[in-house]
Design an enzyme around this catalytic site. Structure first.
Site, PDB file in Angstrom:
ATOM      1  N   ASP A  98       0.873  -1.166   0.000  1.00 11.54           N
ATOM      2  CA  ASP A  98       0.000   0.000   0.000  1.00 11.54           C
ATOM      3  C   ASP A  98       0.912   1.219   0.000  1.00 11.54           C
ATOM      4  OD1 ASP A  98      -2.359   1.633   0.534  1.00 11.54           O
ATOM      5  OD2 ASP A  98      -3.211  -0.185   1.424  1.00 11.54           O
ATOM      6  N   ASP A 322     -12.343  -0.575   4.036  1.00 12.90           N
ATOM      7  CA  ASP A 322     -13.094   0.665   4.276  1.00 12.90           C
ATOM      8  C   ASP A 322     -14.604   0.480   4.136  1.00 12.90           C
ATOM      9  OD1 ASP A 322     -10.804   2.217   4.615  1.00 12.90           O
ATOM     10  OD2 ASP A 322     -10.691   2.740   2.489  1.00 12.90           O
TER      11      ASP A 322
HETATM   12  O1  TEU Z   1      -9.421   5.717   1.940  1.00 15.45           O
HETATM   13  C1  TEU Z   1      -9.883   6.888   1.347  1.00 15.45           C
HETATM   14  C2  TEU Z   1     -11.350   7.169   1.309  1.00 15.45           C
HETATM   15  O2  TEU Z   1     -11.728   8.129   0.728  1.00 15.45           O
HETATM   16  C3  TEU Z   1     -12.359   6.378   1.959  1.00 15.45           C
HETATM   17  O3  TEU Z   1     -12.526   5.114   1.500  1.00 15.45           O
HETATM   18  C4  TEU Z   1     -12.255   6.535   3.440  1.00 15.45           C
HETATM   19  O4  TEU Z   1     -12.107   5.305   4.063  1.00 15.45           O
HETATM   20  C5  TEU Z   1     -13.479   7.150   4.018  1.00 15.45           C
HETATM   21  O5  TEU Z   1     -14.544   6.343   3.765  1.00 15.45           O
HETATM   22  C6  TEU Z   1     -13.721   8.561   3.582  1.00 15.45           C
HETATM   23  O6  TEU Z   1     -15.009   8.932   3.950  1.00 15.45           O
HETATM   24  C7  TEU Z   1      -8.060   5.504   2.042  1.00 15.45           C
HETATM   25  C8  TEU Z   1      -7.789   4.259   2.858  1.00 15.45           C
HETATM   26  O7  TEU Z   1      -8.284   3.143   2.196  1.00 15.45           O
HETATM   27  C9  TEU Z   1      -8.351   4.463   4.223  1.00 15.45           C
HETATM   28  O8  TEU Z   1      -8.287   3.325   5.012  1.00 15.45           O
HETATM   29  C10 TEU Z   1      -7.613   5.617   4.859  1.00 15.45           C
HETATM   30  O9  TEU Z   1      -8.198   5.935   6.079  1.00 15.45           O
HETATM   31  C11 TEU Z   1      -7.619   6.860   3.975  1.00 15.45           C
HETATM   32  O10 TEU Z   1      -7.357   6.588   2.617  1.00 15.45           O
HETATM   33  C12 TEU Z   1      -6.558   7.827   4.438  1.00 15.45           C
HETATM   34  O11 TEU Z   1      -5.289   7.330   4.153  1.00 15.45           O
END
Ligand code: TEU
Length: 542
Positions: A98, A322
């Protein structure tokens, strides 16, 4: 330029905190993953995407990196990581890292040195003056907090963070930042990683810091979504880092539409190999992700077809760390967990693109069964809950929203056994395991010849042997209230996938007459009507 990801790549995503704990501290780790490599290989996948394992204060579970070239101590050591690469390779499995480069942790050395007044490092971040006693602009924040925080002791300076205040955004206008990231990518590529999943990659380059047009969420995003500057950086990273190693990159591209995604993944432009889009994850969403309604199958089918036909190559996924578990969104409380899980295996493995399977999806894991906010750990969920409290939303409603949308739904520990803590740890798990591990777990599934796990394995194996599934075109055939059908065809092979995406029996429409042999299905018998969540893959007669 060509796409570097191969058509037979099948990716298994691991959220290391929640996968397997080897030392009893309640947090999954790299030795734990190594101990499960035989299991992962038995699935038939050939690539692992590791959510961040870098040093981090864990404000956002590793998506806040304090050292890009070190391993988070509770995950293990660099020797463990090297062993993981070697042991995975011995089983024919690649590792994809990642790459979180929109922001660092505020505990990263660069930010510390910026705070200490070193001009060079101030320039790595986005530090702006407040305007007339107010913040530098009116932008919104992904985690529902204020995106500007006072910079150190300064009177009127703020740094930008589109996520938590412990995740300061990097300044991609500064060529030194690009050079640093190239160096980091080379470091991991030299270790033998096969590529990167690039976190929120389409927001890294901000065009301007002017006020944005007022919106319900993410005011200001027009200044940073898929900007020309972002395209330029991606092209540079590809030629300087990915190409020399023939490595591949999938971008997590938030709020992209088809045109933007096409540009970001256009083979001739040489940026990303593919992009995670979000539209199909939003079909049960009302305006913002915290408001959910019932999932409407037809909308889901139409969205899938739109992206399948709109892009040459998709990153095919329905779950990740997420998103709430898709199975829970699909079946709700109606039962049919097994049937629907198998149907999803049929969908993921027959769409055109690179399939991504999230840990636990292969045994049909579901959303958490917590009853209270005290069990939830995710920073985003807590921010939202607090925001809703300040808006005086009744507690019951607040909890309902969190329960349906929290990212912790996907982050509950992997369910290995029906024993204590689902066999994930001998200590106290950092996040509570789901009570359904008594029935939903790997050990039980491994004993079943016709279980969810066996079905995923069969579908993964089938895809490997089918050129139509690996490379064939995608042709939508039917999108109804219940039934979805499409054809995957290449020279010499034509397959039709049919799905009943609901919990009710559905008559096969007359318009959909497919002649041929059923080569995969989650039911033994086939009639004129499709049973709840039935999936059939039919090889058409030549
Ligand atoms: O996620 C970015 C993102 O926009 C979303 O999926 C987030 O989880 C959230 O729902 C916004 O409302 C990425 C990563 O996958 C996430 O785990 C991180 O927290 C985020 O970036 C920050 O690095």
């Amino acid at each position: 330029m060509a796409r570097n990801v191969k058509s037979d790549t099948v990716v298994y995503q691991i959220y290391p905190r929640s996968y397997m704990d080897s030392d009893g501290d309640g947090i999954g780790d790299i030795p734990g993953i190594i101990s499960r490599l035989d299991y992962i290989a038995s699935l038939g996948v050939n690539t692992i995407w590791l959510s961040p394992v870098y040093a981090s204060p864990d404000d956002d579970n590793g998506y806040d990196i304090s050292d890009y070239k070190a391993i988070q101590p509770h995950f293990g050591t660099m020797e463990d990581f090297d062993r993981l690469i070697a042991e995975a390779r011995a089983r024919g499995i690649d590792i994809v890292m990642d790459l979180v480069i929109n922001h660092t942790s505020d505990e990263h050395e660069w930010f510390r040195r910026a705070l200490a007044g070193e001009e060079k490092y101030r320039n790595y971040y986005i530090i702006k003056e407040g305007k007339g006693g107010k913040l530098p602009n009116n932008w919104g924040n992904f985690f529902a907090e204020c995106p500007w925080t006072k910079f150190g002791d300064s009177e009127n300076e703020y740094y930008l963070h589109l996520f938590s205040k412990k995740q300061p955004d990097l300044n991609w206008h500064n060529p030194d930042v690009l050079a640093e990231i190239e160096d980091i990518m080379h470091f991991w590529l030299e270790k033998g990683v096969a590529g990167f999943r690039c976190d929120v990659i389409n927001i890294i380059y901000k065009n301007s810091y002017e006020d944005g047009k007022k919106k319900l969420i993410l005011t200001g995003s027009e200044h940073y979504l898929s900007t020309d500057g972002c395209h330029e950086i991606l092209a540079k990273l590809r030629s300087a880092c990915l190409e020399p190693y023939k490595a591949w990159a999938v971008g997590e591209t938030v709020f992209v539409d088809i045109d933007q995604a096409r540009k970001l993944t256009d083979v001739d432009r040489g940026e990303l190999d593919m992009a995670f889009s979000f539209e199909h994850m939003e079909v049960d969403q009302v305006i913002v992700k915290w408001f959910r309604t019932k999932l409407k199958p037809k909308k889901l089918m139409r969205t899938i077809s739109k992206w399948q036909t709109g892009l040459d190559w998709n990153a095919v996924y329905f779950e990740n760390h997420d998103q709430p578990r898709f199975i829970s969104r699909l079946v709700g409380a109606r039962g049919y967990r097994e049937e629907a899980s198998k149907m999803m295996a049929g969908l993921v493995m027959t769409l055109r693109g690179t399939p991504f399977i999230f840990e636990g999806q292969e045994i049909g894991m579901t959303n958490f069964d917590y009853e209270d906010m005290s069990d939830v750990m995710d920073i985003e969920s807590h921010n939202i809950y607090n925001l809703l409290s300040s808006l005086h939303l009744p507690k019951r409603l607040r909890w309902r929203m969190i329960r349906l949308t929290s990212r912790d739904n996907a982050r509950t520990p992997m369910q290995w056994t029906d024993g204590e803590h689902a066999g994930f740890t001998e200590g106290t798990p950092w996040l509570k395991v789901n009570g359904n591990h008594k029935t939903v777990n790997v050990k039980t599934e491994e004993r079943k010849a016709d279980g969810v796990l066996a079905f995923w394995k069969r579908m993964i194996a089938l895809r490997k042997t089918s050129d139509a599934l690996k490379e064939g075109g995608f042709e939508p055939l039917y999108e109804g209230g219940r039934i979805y059908a499409y054809r995957r065809r290449c020279e010499g092979e034509s397959l039709v996938a049919i799905f009943n995406m609901t919990a009710k029996e559905a008559k096969l429409p007359r318009a959909l007459k497919v002649e041929g042999e059923v080569i995969a299905s989650n039911y033994d018998t086939h009639g004129d009507a499709l049973l709840p969540f039935e999936f059939e893959l039919i090889r058409e007669e030549a």
